[in-house]
Design an enzyme around this catalytic site. Sequence first.
Site, mmCIF file in Angstrom:
data_model
loop_
_atom_site.group_PDB
_atom_site.id
_atom_site.type_symbol
_atom_site.label_atom_id
_atom_site.label_comp_id
_atom_site.label_asym_id
_atom_site.label_seq_id
_atom_site.Cartn_x
_atom_site.Cartn_y
_atom_site.Cartn_z
ATOM 1 N N ARG A 73 0.854 -1.183 0.000
ATOM 2 C CA ARG A 73 0.000 0.000 0.000
ATOM 3 C C ARG A 73 0.896 1.242 0.000
ATOM 4 O O ARG A 73 1.983 1.232 0.563
ATOM 5 C CB ARG A 73 -0.896 0.023 1.239
ATOM 6 N N TYR A 227 -1.271 -3.266 -7.048
ATOM 7 C CA TYR A 227 -1.109 -4.012 -5.795
ATOM 8 C C TYR A 227 -2.398 -4.077 -4.976
ATOM 9 O O TYR A 227 -3.137 -3.087 -4.882
ATOM 10 C CB TYR A 227 0.001 -3.373 -4.941
ATOM 11 N N LYS A 236 -9.551 -2.290 1.524
ATOM 12 C CA LYS A 236 -9.254 -1.154 2.400
ATOM 13 C C LYS A 236 -10.054 0.089 1.982
ATOM 14 O O LYS A 236 -10.485 0.868 2.821
ATOM 15 C CB LYS A 236 -7.760 -0.838 2.358
ATOM 16 N N HIS A 256 -11.107 -2.365 11.295
ATOM 17 C CA HIS A 256 -9.990 -3.176 10.806
ATOM 18 C C HIS A 256 -9.760 -4.301 11.825
ATOM 19 O O HIS A 256 -8.789 -4.303 12.575
ATOM 20 C CB HIS A 256 -8.764 -2.245 10.688
ATOM 21 N N SER A 278 -1.270 -3.463 10.906
ATOM 22 C CA SER A 278 -0.763 -4.377 9.890
ATOM 23 C C SER A 278 0.511 -5.061 10.387
ATOM 24 O O SER A 278 1.324 -4.443 11.075
ATOM 25 C CB SER A 278 -0.425 -3.608 8.621
ATOM 26 N N CYS A 280 0.993 -7.638 12.528
ATOM 27 C CA CYS A 280 1.117 -8.032 13.936
ATOM 28 C C CYS A 280 0.608 -9.454 14.141
ATOM 29 O O CYS A 280 0.202 -9.813 15.244
ATOM 30 C CB CYS A 280 0.301 -7.109 14.832
ATOM 31 N N ASP A 303 -9.581 -9.822 8.689
ATOM 32 C CA ASP A 303 -9.066 -8.454 8.494
ATOM 33 C C ASP A 303 -10.069 -7.348 8.792
ATOM 34 O O ASP A 303 -9.696 -6.312 9.317
ATOM 35 C CB ASP A 303 -8.552 -8.312 7.049
ATOM 36 N N ARG A 402 2.288 -11.962 -1.094
ATOM 37 C CA ARG A 402 0.940 -12.294 -0.597
ATOM 38 C C ARG A 402 0.385 -13.564 -1.203
ATOM 39 O O ARG A 402 0.771 -13.970 -2.297
ATOM 40 C CB ARG A 402 -0.016 -11.148 -0.979
HETATM 41 C C1 OXD Z 1 -2.973 -4.467 5.900
HETATM 42 C C2 OXD Z 1 -3.450 -5.615 5.136
HETATM 43 O O1 OXD Z 1 -1.997 -3.832 5.491
HETATM 44 O O2 OXD Z 1 -4.419 -6.244 5.597
HETATM 45 O O3 OXD Z 1 -3.553 -4.177 6.956
HETATM 46 O O4 OXD Z 1 -2.902 -5.911 4.062
HETATM 47 MN MN MN Z 2 -5.316 -5.305 7.285
#
Ligand code: OXD
Ligand code: MN
Length: 621
Positions: A73, A227, A236, A256, A278, A280, A303, A402
């Site tokens: 991102r 991406y 998002k 989130h 993100s 974690c 997510d 990913r």
């Molecule tokens: C993030 C994702 O960056 O879920 O939070 O990809």
């Molecule tokens: Mn996320």
Amino acid sequence: MKLEDLKHAGLKKWVQEAVALMTPDAVEVCDGTQAEYDRMIKITVEAGLATPLNPEKKPGCVLYRSDPSDVARVENRTFIASEKESDAGPTNHWTPPAELKKTMSALYKGSMKGRTMYVIPFSMGPVGSDIAKIGVQITDSAYVVANMHIMTRVGMKVLEVLGEDGIYVPCFHSVGKPLDTLTLDSREGKRSFKEIDNGKWPCAPMEKKYISHFPETREIWSYGSGYGGNALLGKKCLALRIASVLARDEGWLAEHMLILKLTNPQGEVKYVTGAFPSACGKTNLAMLIPTLPGWTVETVGDDIAWMKFGADGRLYAINPEAGFFGVAPGTNDESNYNAMRACEKNSIFTNCGLTEDGDIWWEMIGHGAPGKEIIDWKGNKRPAPQKDKSPKGEEIAHPNARFTAPAKQCPCIAKEWEDPKGVPISAFLFGGRRPKTVPLVNQAKDWEHGVFMGSIVGSEVTAAIISDQVGQVRRDPFAMLPFCGYHMGDYFKHWLTIGAAHDESKLPKIFFVNWFRKNSDDKFIWPGYGENSRVLAWIFDRCDGKGKSVDTPIGILPTADAIERPDGVSEADMAELLKVDVEGWKKEIADVRKNHYPKFGDKLPKELHAQLDAIEQRLNA
Ligand code: OXD
Ligand code: MN
């Protein structure tokens, strides 16, 4: 389906206008079928943009490589274009909507030349659910179409629900690389209408990438990136940035957060959601295999959670997505067995290594790569790694590589994951990577204290975002800082208003968890992963007012013996994990007061300052 066959006049007009602006060679309305998915894969394989994997290793799977500028991102190219700057707030990039539309319209002009425009009708949430929302994305990327098939519900059923005049979120997406102007094939000295980017997907240079949101008109315009988070606009952009604005206006929550189903040995069930910045380990937590005998943990979402109040006054959550867009490196049979099973067939891999036997490989996958050579995410041949790790900067898979996998393939998916009513939520968890100060688990004393906890969430920055802060602790309130479509001060207020407007006894209880405490040797004290079920069990019991606890200045903590210790965690370790670090917390409070809360200016609700004062007083008492 053809554009002329669209029954929704407004939608047809919007697409026609986009066609006039972007001048694609052809237009296709997506029907969401398997045949369409297969065709998208075939188109990209034939264009040299994708590699099918060995069907004996990964049936139905394919690998893509992106341009090195298009791997994550792009927060500094993400815009919230509300009419007033103060509505976007100081933590979002703001541009006046008219100006941004002018700039982007110039970029969109002719941007799809030589390409097909795909029109993707998609539902976030089970099609027809009261909580679901419809979006329509136009894109010139077949990679995006295939990913949207997995991540959302695409197709004719969505158009049926939309009818002739239903509401949808219009989403523009173009990779920003028209085929006839930019593909001069220098090898042959003539213009080519084929992709010639060395097998990497097309995109525009960084300064031309725009991920833009128009909250008042509920529109998304994305340009120049292929991406995930920048291009799969349901995720998002719609499910968080635009939905957070809808949720504020309509009195619900778009967060989130993962969604978990917990079942105790007595067969009682509770659902919890959790917000973690993100990188974690959120996907790992969403799919954990409990080590505590008799407990079951199942996944509803990994997510995003959309939560609305039911007639019984409880908050019900749905997972608006239909797939997982997970970080590959670090995922293995130990860290996330269920994710490994979810992505072993019918999945899309992005920026992973390609082994000699046609399988994918990434750092920490659990084994070396077979054979002599491997192709890295940049498309270069390298010696096949014998070990799990690569030196930093020389990774075979990009650190933010990913997998895109259908949620229904996950062995631990809960049977109610697509229930249109959603699941009733008993607890919210907040967490982050905090090596010091923050205990293993801490229950908020009440709703306002919980909102305070959410507002100070912080974590070490990792490779999931392009940032120059990697390694530092970045505060990410509610894990929403990059994803809130309006002023974060107003967002805190919205959470407080939700609390004030509802019966607190029916609201979820709030907890702060931290799996990442380190000792003086820089080693993790808590083993994490499946052992986190011990903490989830305590949380489960606390929701029923059970579970041994002690009231402290920072919140309600487990007593030393409330959580059974896993192997390798000594009594002293447990004491460290559950201790109130008075000096550390004084520093934490001072940091929030000096460096964090001032960012939100006069929109920071006074209740949060009051929480700071109250904790400080309790720590000094
Ligand atoms: C993030 C994702 O960056 O879920 O939070 O990809
Ligand atoms: Mn996320």
